[in-house]
Enzyme design. Sequence first.
Site, PDB file in Angstrom:
ATOM      1  N   HIS A  60       0.820  -1.220   0.000  1.00  0.00           N
ATOM      2  CA  HIS A  60       0.000   0.000   0.000  1.00  0.00           C
ATOM      3  C   HIS A  60       0.850   1.264   0.000  1.00  0.00           C
ATOM      4  CE1 HIS A  60       0.319  -0.201   4.532  1.00  0.00           C
ATOM      5  NE2 HIS A  60       0.423   1.099   4.348  1.00  0.00           N
ATOM      6  N   ASP A  86      -0.407  -7.670   1.457  1.00  0.00           N
ATOM      7  CA  ASP A  86       0.181  -6.329   1.466  1.00  0.00           C
ATOM      8  C   ASP A  86       1.710  -6.407   1.544  1.00  0.00           C
ATOM      9  OD1 ASP A  86       0.419  -3.592   1.561  1.00  0.00           O
ATOM     10  OD2 ASP A  86      -0.216  -3.402   3.652  1.00  0.00           O
ATOM     11  N   SER A 102       4.302   2.244   8.204  1.00  0.00           N
ATOM     12  CA  SER A 102       3.961   1.178   7.263  1.00  0.00           C
ATOM     13  C   SER A 102       5.192   0.689   6.506  1.00  0.00           C
ATOM     14  CB  SER A 102       2.920   1.669   6.259  1.00  0.00           C
ATOM     15  OG  SER A 102       1.693   1.893   6.889  1.00  0.00           O
ATOM     16  N   GLY A 103       5.264  -0.620   6.311  1.00  0.00           N
ATOM     17  CA  GLY A 103       6.366  -1.205   5.558  1.00  0.00           C
ATOM     18  C   GLY A 103       7.530  -1.654   6.406  1.00  0.00           C
TER      19      GLY A 103
END
Length: 264
Positions: A65, A114, A208-209
């Site tokens: 994402h 994801d 995120s990530g």
Amino acid sequence: MLLLLLLTNAFVLLPWAGAGRIIGGREAKPHSRPYMAFLKIKNATKTSRCGGFLIRPDAVLSAAHCVDKKGRIVSFTVTLGAHNVSSQEPSQQKIPVGKWVIHPQYSRKGCINDIVLLKLKKKAKINEYVRYISFAKENEHVRVGTLCRVSGWGRTSLNPPASDVLREVELKVQKEKICQKFSSDYQPQSMICVGDENRKKSTYKGDSGGPLVCNEKAHGIVSRGYDDPLFPKAFTRISYFEPWIHEQLKRFSLQDIPGSLSSD
């Protein structure tokens, strides 16, 4: 510490929102997490940031994402060896991303599958500030109750701005039923339920990530949250995707990186 991206509804994390800061965590000891990668992604209208982690000198794992954005990406850079991303530290290596591959079954709704693999245009120089981390193998699971660590440059509260220095937080692996209670999209085989029951510590926008590190190995990727912004969080389960990761790494080894950005 790290906060996941803001949600537009009870279950879905905004796919174009930046990764967040760690809430309730602490500043990491400078350069103690040499596998951490800072992603800066620009399109025609905005710049966003995410976390990631180095798994070999020319490859970084992150959340799909982070790159699933509206508008063509015109600039995509990974910074390795950073503690304070607002300064030009001598330890930093800024490397353009030449190619990225999003999992073919990735779904924006629910952030299912994801995961994205980034191919760097040149190999990172491995030293005391930049190193890669091993990740969970297929069918290798982390037990409920295990205390794991997440690092990132995301928000440290529900409000902006994000953190300039790397922060970290310890979060516990939770029972699958806790995340299943929040969303019918939760998939135990490909996700890990993680969080702090007291809702005092969390990942958020900008984180995120980044990796969920359990027993010195990356087991998860910061992915999504639910209607409660702090608890629980569903992380991408790396072991489920290990065969796909190795398949893509083999392809990367056979490919030359073109001068322009590309994605599969």
